[in-house]
Design a protein around this motif. Sequence first.
Motif, mmCIF file in Angstrom:
data_model
loop_
_atom_site.group_PDB
_atom_site.id
_atom_site.type_symbol
_atom_site.label_atom_id
_atom_site.label_comp_id
_atom_site.label_asym_id
_atom_site.label_seq_id
_atom_site.Cartn_x
_atom_site.Cartn_y
_atom_site.Cartn_z
ATOM 1 N N THR A 1 -0.297 -12.865 0.134
ATOM 2 C CA THR A 1 -1.173 -11.747 0.485
ATOM 3 C C THR A 1 -2.085 -11.453 -0.698
ATOM 4 O O THR A 1 -1.624 -11.386 -1.842
ATOM 5 C CB THR A 1 -0.340 -10.493 0.836
ATOM 6 N N LYS A 2 -3.350 -11.308 -0.421
ATOM 7 C CA LYS A 2 -4.333 -11.089 -1.481
ATOM 8 C C LYS A 2 -4.190 -9.689 -2.072
ATOM 9 O O LYS A 2 -4.067 -8.704 -1.342
ATOM 10 C CB LYS A 2 -5.753 -11.287 -0.957
ATOM 11 N N ILE A 3 -4.203 -9.633 -3.399
ATOM 12 C CA ILE A 3 -4.107 -8.366 -4.129
ATOM 13 C C ILE A 3 -5.458 -8.102 -4.776
ATOM 14 O O ILE A 3 -5.933 -8.903 -5.584
ATOM 15 C CB ILE A 3 -2.992 -8.414 -5.185
ATOM 16 N N ILE A 4 -6.056 -6.993 -4.385
ATOM 17 C CA ILE A 4 -7.386 -6.639 -4.859
ATOM 18 C C ILE A 4 -7.262 -5.458 -5.820
ATOM 19 O O ILE A 4 -6.784 -4.384 -5.441
ATOM 20 C CB ILE A 4 -8.305 -6.220 -3.688
ATOM 21 N N ILE B 1 -10.613 -3.123 2.276
ATOM 22 C CA ILE B 1 -9.461 -3.898 1.787
ATOM 23 C C ILE B 1 -8.290 -3.751 2.766
ATOM 24 O O ILE B 1 -7.658 -4.730 3.145
ATOM 25 C CB ILE B 1 -9.050 -3.441 0.367
ATOM 26 N N GLY B 2 -8.027 -2.517 3.170
ATOM 27 C CA GLY B 2 -6.944 -2.290 4.130
ATOM 28 C C GLY B 2 -7.200 -2.969 5.461
ATOM 29 O O GLY B 2 -6.288 -3.537 6.075
ATOM 30 N N ALA C 1 -3.796 -8.612 -10.096
ATOM 31 C CA ALA C 1 -4.848 -8.732 -9.086
ATOM 32 C C ALA C 1 -5.349 -10.169 -8.988
ATOM 33 O O ALA C 1 -5.425 -10.885 -9.985
ATOM 34 C CB ALA C 1 -6.006 -7.801 -9.438
ATOM 35 N N ASP C 2 -5.710 -10.567 -7.763
ATOM 36 C CA ASP C 2 -6.354 -11.866 -7.565
ATOM 37 C C ASP C 2 -7.841 -11.774 -7.899
ATOM 38 O O ASP C 2 -8.456 -12.756 -8.309
ATOM 39 C CB ASP C 2 -6.182 -12.314 -6.106
ATOM 40 N N VAL C 3 -8.411 -10.615 -7.664
ATOM 41 C CA VAL C 3 -9.830 -10.352 -7.914
ATOM 42 C C VAL C 3 -9.944 -8.852 -8.174
ATOM 43 O O VAL C 3 -9.101 -8.080 -7.713
ATOM 44 C CB VAL C 3 -10.693 -10.790 -6.708
ATOM 45 N N ALA D 1 -19.071 -5.647 -1.433
ATOM 46 C CA ALA D 1 -18.112 -5.838 -2.529
ATOM 47 C C ALA D 1 -16.827 -6.483 -2.016
ATOM 48 O O ALA D 1 -16.314 -7.438 -2.620
ATOM 49 C CB ALA D 1 -17.807 -4.496 -3.195
ATOM 50 N N VAL D 2 -16.302 -5.974 -0.923
ATOM 51 C CA VAL D 2 -15.033 -6.496 -0.399
ATOM 52 C C VAL D 2 -15.227 -7.896 0.197
ATOM 53 O O VAL D 2 -14.400 -8.787 -0.024
ATOM 54 C CB VAL D 2 -14.421 -5.513 0.622
ATOM 55 N N LYS D 3 -16.316 -8.107 0.925
ATOM 56 C CA LYS D 3 -16.585 -9.457 1.456
ATOM 57 C C LYS D 3 -16.687 -10.464 0.329
ATOM 58 O O LYS D 3 -16.123 -11.557 0.402
ATOM 59 C CB LYS D 3 -17.897 -9.452 2.262
ATOM 60 N N THR D 4 -17.387 -10.102 -0.722
ATOM 61 C CA THR D 4 -17.547 -11.004 -1.859
ATOM 62 C C THR D 4 -16.214 -11.250 -2.538
ATOM 63 O O THR D 4 -15.880 -12.391 -2.888
ATOM 64 C CB THR D 4 -18.566 -10.414 -2.865
ATOM 65 N N ALA D 5 -15.437 -10.198 -2.730
ATOM 66 C CA ALA D 5 -14.132 -10.336 -3.388
ATOM 67 C C ALA D 5 -13.234 -11.303 -2.615
ATOM 68 O O ALA D 5 -12.633 -12.211 -3.199
ATOM 69 C CB ALA D 5 -13.460 -8.969 -3.523
ATOM 70 N N PHE D 6 -13.136 -11.119 -1.308
ATOM 71 C CA PHE D 6 -12.276 -12.009 -0.515
ATOM 72 C C PHE D 6 -12.826 -13.433 -0.505
ATOM 73 O O PHE D 6 -12.055 -14.396 -0.553
ATOM 74 C CB PHE D 6 -12.107 -11.469 0.909
#
Length: 155
Positions: free
Chosen positions: A6-9, A33-34, A99-101, A146-151
Amino acid sequence: MITKTTKIIGVIGQGKDCPPELLQAAEEVGYYIGQRHGILICGGLGGIMEAACFGCKSAGGVTIGVLPGAQKSDANQYVDIPIITGMGEARNLIIVRSADVLIAIGGKYGTLSEIAFALSFGKPIVGLHTWPHFSQIIQVESAEQAVKTAFKLIE
């Protein structure tokens, strides 16, 4: 279901004296993120951290607060899993390592320390109205971006 994959932001930003537009952005970042079933990790206190945790919880997400003090009760009310460190600002290292990102929203020197750790460890950073001094930070203009880019950076 939460697994080791699971990705950790990480959401980093100032805990006090936040302009309303940054709090709104943090809430939206947390929400997205959620919505994407990521885990949000932050410093667990107020300001950007609380707004992001609120947004994440609003979308059914899970939040972790890595607290600088020695009291679980220091965590904002939207933290699911408080991590008690008693380490002060040194807890920023745990946030960055876990965090992954990272998504930096605004921020002062504590945020800058997290950015420095992330750059040192090669962790990707997305910036939303944050320190513009580093070419390695991918600057964006909206919470959704921001979230799209992070993932995208970690998938």
